[in-house]
Design a protein around this motif. Structure first.
Motif, PDB file in Angstrom:
ATOM      1  N   ASN A 213      92.556  58.638  23.201  1.00 24.62           N
ATOM      2  CA  ASN A 213      92.413  58.349  24.626  1.00 24.62           C
ATOM      3  C   ASN A 213      91.125  58.936  25.211  1.00 24.62           C
ATOM      4  OD1 ASN A 213      95.152  57.131  25.153  1.00 24.62           O
ATOM      5  ND2 ASN A 213      95.773  59.098  24.276  1.00 24.62           N
ATOM      6  N   PRO A 214      90.709  58.474  26.390  1.00 28.80           N
ATOM      7  CA  PRO A 214      89.544  59.074  27.061  1.00 28.80           C
ATOM      8  C   PRO A 214      89.743  60.573  27.227  1.00 28.80           C
ATOM      9  CG  PRO A 214      90.180  57.041  28.168  1.00 28.80           C
ATOM     10  CD  PRO A 214      91.257  57.337  27.158  1.00 28.80           C
ATOM     11  N   HIS A 215      88.686  61.350  26.987  1.00 28.73           N
ATOM     12  CA  HIS A 215      88.739  62.812  27.088  1.00 28.73           C
ATOM     13  C   HIS A 215      89.783  63.416  26.155  1.00 28.73           C
ATOM     14  CE1 HIS A 215      86.132  62.669  30.640  1.00 28.73           C
ATOM     15  NE2 HIS A 215      86.877  61.652  31.047  1.00 28.73           N
ATOM     16  N   GLY A 217      92.742  62.587  25.822  1.00 30.39           N
ATOM     17  CA  GLY A 217      94.018  62.673  26.517  1.00 30.39           C
ATOM     18  C   GLY A 217      94.051  63.599  27.715  1.00 30.39           C
ATOM     19  N   GLU A 218      93.059  64.486  27.825  1.00 26.16           N
ATOM     20  CA  GLU A 218      93.004  65.443  28.950  1.00 26.16           C
ATOM     21  C   GLU A 218      94.338  66.166  29.136  1.00 26.16           C
ATOM     22  OE1 GLU A 218      90.580  67.301  30.871  1.00 26.16           O
ATOM     23  OE2 GLU A 218      89.755  65.321  31.260  1.00 26.16           O
ATOM     24  N   ASP A 219      94.795  66.805  28.042  1.00 21.98           N
ATOM     25  CA  ASP A 219      96.045  67.574  28.076  1.00 21.98           C
ATOM     26  C   ASP A 219      97.243  66.739  28.525  1.00 21.98           C
ATOM     27  OD1 ASP A 219      94.853  69.984  27.197  1.00 21.98           O
ATOM     28  OD2 ASP A 219      94.156  70.390  29.236  1.00 21.98           O
ATOM     29  N   LEU A 221      97.189  63.992  30.398  1.00 24.03           N
ATOM     30  CA  LEU A 221      96.990  63.239  31.636  1.00 24.03           C
ATOM     31  C   LEU A 221      96.735  61.756  31.366  1.00 24.03           C
ATOM     32  CD1 LEU A 221      96.722  63.474  34.733  1.00 24.03           C
ATOM     33  CD2 LEU A 221      94.267  63.851  34.406  1.00 24.03           C
ATOM     34  N   PHE A 222      96.029  61.471  30.260  1.00 23.05           N
ATOM     35  CA  PHE A 222      95.685  60.082  29.939  1.00 23.05           C
ATOM     36  C   PHE A 222      96.392  59.569  28.686  1.00 23.05           C
ATOM     37  CE2 PHE A 222      91.473  61.651  31.756  1.00 23.05           C
ATOM     38  CZ  PHE A 222      91.839  61.331  33.064  1.00 23.05           C
ATOM     39  N   ARG A 224      99.617  60.901  25.440  1.00 23.51           N
ATOM     40  CA  ARG A 224     100.180  62.044  24.720  1.00 23.51           C
ATOM     41  C   ARG A 224     100.002  61.960  23.204  1.00 23.51           C
ATOM     42  NH1 ARG A 224     102.789  65.603  27.403  1.00 23.51           N
ATOM     43  NH2 ARG A 224     103.924  66.319  25.544  1.00 23.51           N
ATOM     44  N   GLU A 226      97.435  62.600  21.414  1.00 22.82           N
ATOM     45  CA  GLU A 226      96.725  63.780  20.922  1.00 22.82           C
ATOM     46  C   GLU A 226      97.664  64.984  20.777  1.00 22.82           C
ATOM     47  OE1 GLU A 226      93.730  61.007  22.422  1.00 22.82           O
ATOM     48  OE2 GLU A 226      95.615  61.760  23.250  1.00 22.82           O
ATOM     49  N   PRO A 249      86.960  64.609  22.187  1.00 21.43           N
ATOM     50  CA  PRO A 249      86.725  63.398  22.968  1.00 21.43           C
ATOM     51  C   PRO A 249      85.810  62.423  22.218  1.00 21.43           C
ATOM     52  CG  PRO A 249      86.650  65.290  24.404  1.00 21.43           C
ATOM     53  CD  PRO A 249      86.766  65.819  22.995  1.00 21.43           C
TER      54      PRO A 249
END
Length: 350
Positions: A213-215, A217-219, A221-222, A224, A226, A249
């Protein structure tokens, strides 16, 4: 004393494309014969035609047994499949003839490798629609090799010198990718990548794993994936002794790979890995209307045999014109020779 040279089978791909031409051009380079003993799997008449198209001064030696090969520069040894009427070749077109011929070249190359008669197989470009038109329901080279070698755990790696990218998924619809990015699959691709790097001569390799995912997954946020699949696979690989980190990323991991921080990146899907690799290896000049560089190699990891390939398609628009760039074929043959030499350290000197 001569150095040991592995025997490399070269399947030329679809005779209606540029495969035979770039094979002829590659074998016009003396250094190829310094590194290996090439045997071309094709139709002798197809290669005679290819030599003319390529404009190279080479002889064709048709054989039906590898014992009759010369393996000398200036002579192309061809395992003559006798399955193409050159008068029926339609350059630049998807044909049943081209699909059937290219499929039979592949099958023969695999058999020679499994039987131990050759040390590796390098493949020229095929056309998936032509293969299927001939009645062979495969989505590409990798799937054919996996099927005919009874291999379940395999993956694709793209290589352009020190830029190496392996793939968790490849030829599937994008909406299917998240379901296929599992802990078990990511871990297997990390393991296969680590083994391949050792075979390519990379000592103490350092692998990066891209996020889906972008970034990354950003912990959560975008997405799960990751957290639930990719991260746990990386941790298990680390515990087993593999030097790997991530998920990183995807918009920065390839920049770090190019900068030398990593020896390879594990990408999650086809275009995530293919786009940066081709951006590095392919150069197009719009003003000149031609490709200045077509570098890169496709390697299938996890097979019981070594298989490398060109990293481009049949280029039907160039077929039969003598303008095709052989750079990727040269790279593929040379990488096959390196991997075969390291795998078969007891090769006889020649």
């Amino acid at each position: 004393m001569s150095k040991a040279r592995p025997v490399i089978a070269i399947t030329v791909g679809d005779p209606c494309g540029i495969g035979p031409e770039i094979t002829a051009k590659a074998l016009s380079k003396p250094e190829i014969y310094e590194n290996c003993k090439p045997i071309v799997i094709s139709d002798a008449n197809v290669m005679r035609q290819a030599v003319q198209i390529a404009g190279v001064n080479l002889e064709i030696n048709p054989v039906e047994d590898l014992k009759d090969c010369n393996y000398k520069y200036g002579i192309i040894d061809v395992f003559d499949m006798k399955n193409v009427d050159v008068e029926r070749i339609e350059f630049g077109k998807v044909t049943k003839l081209g699909g059937e011929a290219s499929f039979q070249y592949i099958v023969k190359g695999i058999k020679l490798a499994l039987d131990g008669e050759v040390n590796a197989v390098t493949t020229g470009p095929i056309h998936k629609k032509a293969i299927n038109l001939a009645g062979h329901k495969y989505s590409g080279h990798t799937e054919i090799f996996a099927d005919y070698t009874n291999t379940k755990d395999y993956c694709m790696m793209l290589v352009d010198k020190d830029f190496r990218v392996s793939h968790v998924t490849t030829h599937v619809a994008f909406r299917q990718v998240p379901d296929l990015v599992t802990k078990a699959r990511v871990l297997k691709v990390i393991q296969l990548t680590n083994e391949a790097l050792a075979q390519m001569g990379v000592e103490k390799s350092h692998i990066a794993v891209a996020g889906l995912n972008p970034h990354a997954g950003e912990d959560g946020l975008f997405g799960r994936e990751e957290i639930e699949q990719i991260g746990p696979a990386i941790q298990e690989a680390i515990i087993s002794g593999i030097q790997v980190e991530g998920p990183i990323p995807p918009d920065t991991v390839f920049v770090k790979l190019r900068g030398g921080q990593y020896d390879a990146v594990v990408a999650m899907y086809h275009d995530q890995g293919h786009i940066p690799t081709k951006l590095v290896g392919f150069k197009y000049d719009d003003k000149a209307g031609k490709w200045g560089s077509v570098a890169g190699v496709n390697v299938t990891l996890g097979l019981p045999i070594i298989r490398t390939s060109v990293d481009h398609g049949v280029a039907f628009g160039k077929a039969g014109k003598g303008t095709a760039n052989p750079e990727s074929m040269i790279d593929a043959i040379n990488l096959a020779a390196v991997m075969a030499s390291r795998k078969n350290k007891s090769l006889p000197e020649s």
